[in-house]
Design a protein around this motif. Sequence first.
Motif, PDB file in Angstrom:
ATOM      1  N   LYS A 163       0.844  -1.187   0.000  1.00 47.53           N
ATOM      2  CA  LYS A 163       0.000   0.000   0.000  1.00 47.53           C
ATOM      3  C   LYS A 163       0.884   1.243   0.000  1.00 47.53           C
ATOM      4  N   PRO A 164       0.423   2.327  -0.577  1.00 51.65           N
ATOM      5  CA  PRO A 164       1.169   3.588  -0.502  1.00 51.65           C
ATOM      6  C   PRO A 164       1.296   4.052   0.951  1.00 51.65           C
ATOM      7  N   ASN A 165       2.341   4.859   1.201  1.00 48.57           N
ATOM      8  CA  ASN A 165       2.587   5.349   2.562  1.00 48.57           C
ATOM      9  C   ASN A 165       2.691   6.875   2.525  1.00 48.57           C
ATOM     10  N   PRO A 166       1.544   7.576   2.583  1.00 47.74           N
ATOM     11  CA  PRO A 166       1.579   9.028   2.436  1.00 47.74           C
ATOM     12  C   PRO A 166       1.987   9.779   3.695  1.00 47.74           C
ATOM     13  N   VAL A 167       2.255   9.068   4.783  1.00 44.48           N
ATOM     14  CA  VAL A 167       2.624   9.748   6.025  1.00 44.48           C
ATOM     15  C   VAL A 167       4.121  10.042   6.048  1.00 44.48           C
ATOM     16  N   GLU A 168       4.528  10.940   6.939  1.00 39.76           N
ATOM     17  CA  GLU A 168       5.945  11.302   7.062  1.00 39.76           C
ATOM     18  C   GLU A 168       6.761  10.060   7.384  1.00 39.76           C
ATOM     19  N   GLY A 169       7.946   9.994   6.820  1.00 36.23           N
ATOM     20  CA  GLY A 169       8.792   8.819   7.002  1.00 36.23           C
ATOM     21  C   GLY A 169       8.967   8.062   5.705  1.00 36.23           C
ATOM     22  N   GLY A 170       7.962   8.157   4.824  1.00 39.28           N
ATOM     23  CA  GLY A 170       8.097   7.536   3.519  1.00 39.28           C
ATOM     24  C   GLY A 170       8.993   8.379   2.614  1.00 39.28           C
ATOM     25  N   ALA A 171       9.536   7.757   1.567  1.00 38.61           N
ATOM     26  CA  ALA A 171      10.407   8.491   0.650  1.00 38.61           C
ATOM     27  C   ALA A 171       9.621   9.463  -0.217  1.00 38.61           C
TER      28      ALA A 171
END
Length: 639
Positions: A163-171
């Motif tokens: 799944k996509p990770n739109p929260v801070e911490g993702g690239a």
Amino acid sequence: SQGSPLSWEETKRHADHVRRHGILQFLHIYHAVKDRHKDVLKWGDEVEYMLVSFDHENKKVRLVLSGEEVLETLQEKGERTNPNHPTLWRPEYGSYMIEGTPGQPYGGTMSEFNTVEDNMRKRRKEATSLLGENQALCTITSFPSSSICCRLGCPGFTLPEFKPNPVEGGASKSLFFPDEAINKHPRFSTLTRNIRHRRGEKVVINVPIFKDKNTPSPFIETFPEDEEAAKASKPDHIYMDAMGFGMGNCCLQVTFQACSISEARYLYDQLATICPIVMALSAASPFYRGYVSDIDCRWGVISASVDDRTREERGLEPLKNNNYRISKSRYDSIDSYLSECGEKYNDIDLTIDKEIYEQLLQEGIDHLLAQHVAHLFIRDPLTLFEEKIHLDDANESDHFENIQSTNWQTMRFKPPPPNSDIGWRVEFRPMEVQLTDFENSAYVVFVVLLTRVILSYKLDFLIPLSKVDENMKVAQKRDAVLQGMFYFRKDICKGGNTVVDGYGKAQNSTEQALEEYALMSIDTIINGKEGVFPGLIPILNSYLENMEVDVDTRCSILNYLKLIKKRASGELMTVARWMREFIANHPDYKQDSVITDEMNYSLILKCNQIANELCECPELLGPAFRKVKYSGSKTDSST
């Protein structure tokens, strides 16, 4: 390079150090090899591939995130075992991608043209042999995907599923593109993160949607879960928010080694004018994020996907923390010609680092090359490894390449690596990858042959660079190959050299007072039109008639040129047009610009069948598509 990547804040602190030492490294290379002359024009192609998996039961196709494992095995079985292995493999941005090149550069003899397709076939066969059941190696420019599987909380378009990770911490912090689809090499995720951090926000890609009969008007997507996306997305556009939507596309590139620095600069300029023409001819990417778009080429999508310019640099806020207003993304068309004959056509305002420019002039670099380098070096380094900060400037070039290799332009002028026997090179970068090895070979051979003709006949394609920029915009539009009009030079024969009988003299005697360039169709530019332009294909044919070429090679070359000729005239479709027709005629298509999972599956399955010659496709390849079965033997002209 391998190493420990620095964060953007750490990289920024070292930016001036990288630029300063990058220039010193360039000067060491320049002074060492500025007088080097090579006798042989060497060249090679790069083909980028996607790994896909077919779920025949559920009629779905997914991107397979096994590129690193496949690459490791290919390198282990290939170049690490045998330095003369016929293929080389390299990583690409997506973890579902790999890049293949010939093991050794091709040389200057005409018979080399007869080995290109054979080598591409070897690459396809080698990589395919490592794939799992129902998996395939595809040469498609952009993966159409499906709108229902590219949204937060919905099933993924990758295998394994992420799944996509739109929260801070993702690239990338993307709403649609999972970080796991990015190659695991630290360069790629660091590039992604640092572009976003430098820019101060996510990248913004808005592609115009194709308005079909049932497409909502206005077409508007809502993103209640993301305020940034809600502000950035535009009505009647397909919104994307990650580097992967651009750098995750595939392309076809060719690099040439010139005989000298002056020849490399001449080729760089002449080919720059050809870039938009060949891009439109190779158009192959009409679909994005599960929708039918109103463009046919990927160029602007990639340009936006790596646009790290701040709001100040884009002219949206007054300059305060940055030094320059910068008119383009670092992925765009070239901004200045390099040869003396190109100087008068440099009509684009060039933003340069004045201190670097003066330093280069003092070191004996001429004005044109100095401004080119000083323009590249207005950019910051985007990635830096801790182990690579302090280098030996006389024997290493990492800092120079750090800036040089992240200026992704239509053409790239490439100095030799330090302490190598490689010469000055030029890279031709605008082409979209095609479905078959035959098509990819045709485009490569066409461009390489064109370089031979440019050098042999001293042709001149130069027009004001602002017109080349206008051509780049036209080239990306839907059906530009048939509908677009492009600025092109009318008299390409310097001093009236007669390339096609009577053409040069007629032009010089009757048109000296007229404009040097005019608007032409791609059909006119490629195939010629009486009284207007001789056509590139007739010029290539004239060149071939004067060359000693064995029958087998001549036959292959003429087949390749026939494909280019018919694509230009509209007798054969571009890949983009063929894909549009395929989706438009799919029984599930509701004329609403939406590509469903099943439509996506049907399209990629068909592409794979065509690529592996399991079915014919006369609209794309012609009814008499000749399958080259190269045996490895050389055939002389008496055969």
